[in-house]
Scaffold this active site. Structure first.
Site, PDB file in Angstrom:
ATOM      1  N   HIS A 273      33.356  16.485  16.376  1.00 35.76           N
ATOM      2  CA  HIS A 273      34.553  15.806  15.883  1.00 35.76           C
ATOM      3  C   HIS A 273      34.803  14.598  16.777  1.00 35.76           C
ATOM      4  O   HIS A 273      34.957  14.727  17.995  1.00 35.76           O
ATOM      5  CB  HIS A 273      35.739  16.756  15.850  1.00 35.76           C
ATOM      6  CG  HIS A 273      35.580  17.834  14.828  1.00 35.76           C
ATOM      7  ND1 HIS A 273      36.063  19.110  14.998  1.00 35.76           N
ATOM      8  CD2 HIS A 273      34.967  17.829  13.619  1.00 35.76           C
ATOM      9  CE1 HIS A 273      35.759  19.837  13.925  1.00 35.76           C
ATOM     10  NE2 HIS A 273      35.100  19.078  13.082  1.00 35.76           N
TER      11      HIS A 273
ATOM     12  N   GLU B 207      36.787  25.468  22.920  1.00 33.83           N
ATOM     13  CA  GLU B 207      37.802  24.423  22.789  1.00 33.83           C
ATOM     14  C   GLU B 207      38.333  24.113  24.181  1.00 33.83           C
ATOM     15  O   GLU B 207      38.937  24.967  24.833  1.00 33.83           O
ATOM     16  CB  GLU B 207      38.936  24.892  21.874  1.00 33.83           C
ATOM     17  CG  GLU B 207      38.525  25.228  20.444  1.00 33.83           C
ATOM     18  CD  GLU B 207      38.521  24.014  19.534  1.00 33.83           C
ATOM     19  OE1 GLU B 207      38.801  22.911  20.030  1.00 33.83           O
ATOM     20  OE2 GLU B 207      38.251  24.188  18.330  1.00 33.83           O
TER      21      GLU B 207
ATOM     22  N   GLU C 170      37.191  13.896  19.972  1.00 34.88           N
ATOM     23  CA  GLU C 170      37.215  14.876  21.064  1.00 34.88           C
ATOM     24  C   GLU C 170      36.330  14.389  22.221  1.00 34.88           C
ATOM     25  O   GLU C 170      35.298  14.960  22.549  1.00 34.88           O
ATOM     26  CB  GLU C 170      36.805  16.238  20.513  1.00 34.88           C
ATOM     27  CG  GLU C 170      37.811  16.727  19.466  1.00 34.88           C
ATOM     28  CD  GLU C 170      37.362  17.919  18.633  1.00 34.88           C
ATOM     29  OE1 GLU C 170      36.323  18.537  18.967  1.00 34.88           O
ATOM     30  OE2 GLU C 170      38.048  18.231  17.641  1.00 34.88           O
TER      31      GLU C 170
END
Length: 425
Positions: free
Chosen positions: A182, A389, A185
């Protein structure tokens, strides 16, 4: 991270502008946007309904507990009038983006020289990342090389660095990392760069690192979505998807991590709306990036197999295990994976006290379909296939715009965690 259905309910003027611009045009400004964390008190539907008339951009959304959202200057008065239970995360998103974008200069190093650790003090332009990896591999030609796993929509290589130890290249099971799937990020590329740097620079002096490198072949791809990353630096800092156009639509981009050819056809974990941040594509694996990544993954599987796969993302501080497509499904070695995730979270916390939540992806966070980790688990037969994450989380969250001062702490805590995981798994 995934954006919940609030995306469809909000009038996302800046996001829509970016989606409709296939070329490089005017850079989107977030000057004056204020980012809030809104407590939903477990009534997300009511909060979303109140927000639907505002011009806003969703950040990280955990609909059951809170919504993180950037409100445009012209909607701030209307937002304040709602008197929601909210706290400010960014006073001025545009100003914070400008501060983050004070890139460090990097002109490369002399032949066979090792790049300096000062690389990790700031963020950098895409071309400098390419140079950094070429320099790193050039400094350690005896046990590293640059490889190509495919080509992006706009023709950029999905390059990576292959690192090996005793026995020669390609002789051991694979440890396989993806970063910047993504586009916005940015911290993910920095973290995988730091891990690559440590594996190579410590190999000859640290017996624990040597043991790790001698046991596995590392394949580290820092930019699985290079076009999107470049677009975040030239046009829209909050861009997420790739830059693929679709016939009959002015909206641009497919979510590469909803496009993998496994459980892609299921509903509820991705979108069929071409304008959505989680648009899955017209067919499983139909993006150029995914075609290359799938082919490369198959080559690793057919060679020595895949021991560990990590898809690095931000933000939220999670270690997510299989599966994303079904909240009740568990991997056959789920107990072992949970034990390792527990140890990893504990080791990460030792550096700076940063806490990571761990558990199966769907039941811990949300449902995803067509994801890389589910494909790696069930199709490519990786022993471990996780999403991590990275920072930040909590009430002091800076979302995707992580200050440069946090690059090294985030990288160091992950490196300490990886040393534990790679030595234990």
């Amino acid at each position: 991270m995934k954006l919940t259905s609030v995306v469809a309910q909000l009038l996302l003027a800046p996001l829509a502008l970016a989606a409709a611009a296939p070329g490089v045009g005017k850079k989107i400004s977030y000057d004056g946007y204020k980012v809030f964390r809104i407590s939903t008190h477990h009534d997300a539907a009511e909060v979303k309904d109140q927000l639907k008339s505002l011009t806003a951009v969703p950040f990280n959304l955990n609909a059951d507990e809170h919504l993180d959202i950037a409100i445009a200057p012209e909607s701030l008065a209307a937002f304040n009038a709602l008197e929601l239970d909210a706290e400010v995360l960014h006073q001025d998103l545009g100003a914070d983006i400008k501060e983050e974008a004070k890139f460090g200069a990097y002109g490369g190093v002399s032949a066979n020289a090792v790049p300096s650790l000062t690389w990790f003090n700031t963020y950098h332009a895409y071309a400098d990342h390419v140079t950094f990896f070429n320099d790193l591999a050039g400094a350690f030609p005896q046990n590293s090389e640059i490889f190509n796993a495919g080509t992006s929509v706009q023709g950029r290589n999905l390059f990576g660095i292959h690192i090996w130890g005793s026995g020669g290249k390609g002789s051991k099971p694979a440890v396989y990392f993806h970063g910047t799937v993504h586009a916005r990020e940015w911290i993910t590329a920095k973290v995988v760069e730091y891990i690559s740097y440590q594996l190579l620079t410590k190999y000859s002096t640290d017996t624990a690192v040597k043991a790790i490198v001698d046991k596995y072949d590392f394949y580290i791809i820092p930019f699985a979505n290079p076009d999107g990353f470049v677009y975040t630096q030239t046009n829209d800092r909050l861009w997420r998807k790739n830059r693929m156009t679709r016939s009959g639509s002015s909206c641009v981009g497919t979510d590469i991590n909803r496009n993998w050819p496994y459980k892609w056809e299921l509903t509820g974990g991705a979108s069929t709306d071409k304008c959505s941040e989680t648009y899955k594509g017209l067919a499983a694996g139909d993006t150029p990036e995914n075609k290359g990544l799938v082919a490369f993954t198959k080559s690793l599987q057919a060679s020595k197999g895949i021991k560990l796969y990590i898809d690095w993302h931000s933000f939220g501080q999670y270690i997510l295990l299989p599966y994303g497509f079904d909240c009740s499904a568990r991997a056959s070695n789920h107990a072992r994976q949970t034990t390792l995730a527990t140890g990893l979270a504990n080791k990460i916390r030792e550096s700076y006290g940063t806490r990571f939540t761990y558990g199966p992806s769907c039941s811990t966070l949300y449902k995803t379909t067509g994801s890389s980790t589910d494909y790696l688990t069930d199709v490519a037969k990786a022993e471990l296939a996780w999403t991590i994450e990275l920072r930040p989380t909590g009430s002091s969250s800076s979302g995707f715009i992580l200050p440069a001062a946090q690059i090294l702490p985030s990288s160091i805590e992950q490196w300490e965690g990886m040393k534990y995981l790679l030595a234990t798994m």
